[in-house]
Design an enzyme around this catalytic site. Structure first.
Site, short mmCIF file in Angstrom:
data_model
loop_
_atom_site.label_atom_id
_atom_site.label_comp_id
_atom_site.label_asym_id
_atom_site.label_seq_id
_atom_site.Cartn_x
_atom_site.Cartn_y
_atom_site.Cartn_z
N ARG A 1 9.53 14.02 -4.65
CA ARG A 1 9.18 13.71 -3.04
C ARG A 1 9.92 15.07 -2.09
O ARG A 1 9.13 14.62 -0.71
CB ARG A 1 9.50 12.39 -2.85
CG ARG A 1 9.14 11.46 -3.32
CD ARG A 1 8.78 9.96 -3.07
NE ARG A 1 8.49 9.28 -3.67
CZ ARG A 1 8.25 7.84 -3.27
NH1 ARG A 1 7.64 8.20 -1.88
NH2 ARG A 1 6.90 7.26 -3.95
N LYS B 1 -1.85 5.89 -7.91
CA LYS B 1 -1.22 6.83 -8.58
C LYS B 1 -0.42 6.37 -9.72
O LYS B 1 -0.77 6.49 -10.68
CB LYS B 1 0.08 7.36 -7.92
CG LYS B 1 0.62 8.29 -6.75
CD LYS B 1 1.24 9.19 -6.05
CE LYS B 1 2.78 7.54 -5.83
NZ LYS B 1 2.07 6.31 -4.57
N ARG C 1 6.67 -7.97 -5.54
CA ARG C 1 7.77 -6.88 -4.64
C ARG C 1 7.48 -6.92 -2.86
O ARG C 1 6.62 -7.39 -2.31
CB ARG C 1 7.27 -5.65 -4.54
CG ARG C 1 6.93 -4.61 -6.48
CD ARG C 1 6.28 -3.49 -6.56
NE ARG C 1 6.42 -2.67 -5.83
CZ ARG C 1 6.25 -1.24 -5.87
NH1 ARG C 1 4.99 -1.39 -6.47
NH2 ARG C 1 6.86 -0.68 -4.78
N ARG D 1 6.82 3.15 4.99
CA ARG D 1 7.10 4.16 3.83
C ARG D 1 6.08 4.86 3.64
O ARG D 1 6.18 6.01 3.44
CB ARG D 1 6.72 2.68 2.46
CG ARG D 1 7.70 1.99 2.30
CD ARG D 1 7.47 0.85 1.64
NE ARG D 1 6.52 1.04 0.11
CZ ARG D 1 6.30 0.41 -0.72
NH1 ARG D 1 6.56 -0.17 -0.25
NH2 ARG D 1 5.67 1.27 -2.15
N ARG E 1 -1.64 -6.05 -3.20
CA ARG E 1 -1.12 -5.78 -4.09
C ARG E 1 0.84 -7.11 -4.22
O ARG E 1 0.82 -7.75 -5.07
CB ARG E 1 -0.07 -4.21 -4.39
CG ARG E 1 0.39 -4.53 -5.22
CD ARG E 1 0.73 -2.54 -5.82
NE ARG E 1 1.94 -2.06 -5.25
CZ ARG E 1 2.17 -0.93 -5.31
NH1 ARG E 1 1.68 0.16 -6.02
NH2 ARG E 1 3.03 -0.73 -4.66
#
Length: 190
Positions: A89, A14, A134, A146, A128
């Site tokens: 969401r 996204k 992160r 998640r 990532r």
């Protein structure tokens, strides 16, 4: 003004695709992930609340997310519209967004979902996580949670936008350019 909800599970691309849409269509990109990170980094009250949920791989409650989103929209009303990345969401969030946009005399014109296989998502996020710093991208168990929470909590949004004839699905696997072209075809029709 064209307002798009860019939809997809964590790791669907996204953010990457939103940057393309932002440039090509002169839209403002509002990423809830970026809002969360900024508020967390600046240790705002909303940021501290969001961090507690994110660290557990859970969705941030509506009132926290909506508060951050409203401020971001108010600060960024230049351009041809908005790309909402990671929001809404839930149906409650979608309705809150509809009500808020009505106060600005506009609406969501389309929800575009990037569809990506779960195993591809997990691998993308782990990759990532090696460079992003992160914590929620570095742990496979948190990533799978998640993704699971995403499907459980957000699948009903597909129905919400389909009922309004505003739902579009795009294959989120392929080169960045291929996916960007698929998205552009839809945005041009909105």
């Amino acid at each position: 003004m064209t307002n798009i909800v860019l939809f997809g599970p964590p790791g669907a691309g996204k953010g990457t695709q939103a940057e393309r849409l932002k440039t090509n269509f002169k839209l403002n990109h509002i990423s809830t992930g970026d809002l969360f990170r900024s508020n967390i980094k600046n240790q705002t009250e909303l940021g501290n609340k969001a961090k507690a949920y994110i660290d557990k791989g859970e969705l941030v409650p509506d009132e926290v997310t909506i508060g951050m989103l409203k401020e971001a929209v108010k600060e960024n009303q230049h351009g041809n519209g908005f790309i909402f990345d990671g929001f809404p969401r839930t149906v409650a969030q979608a309705k809150a967004l509809d009500e808020f946009l009505l106060t600005l005399k506009t609406e969501v014109h389309g929800m575009i979902a990037l569809d990506v296989n779960d195993e591809v998502l997990v691998q993308r996020l782990l990759e990532r996580g090696k460079t992003s710093g992160r914590a929620d991208d570095a742990n496979e168990e948190i990533i799978r949670n998640r993704v699971s929470v995403y499907y459980k909590e957000t699948s009903i949004l597909k129905d919400y936008y389909q009922e309004k004839n505003k739902y579009y699905s795009v294959d989120g696997v392929g080169s960045i350019d291929e996916i960007a072209n698929r998205l552009a075809e839809i945005v041009e029709k909105l």
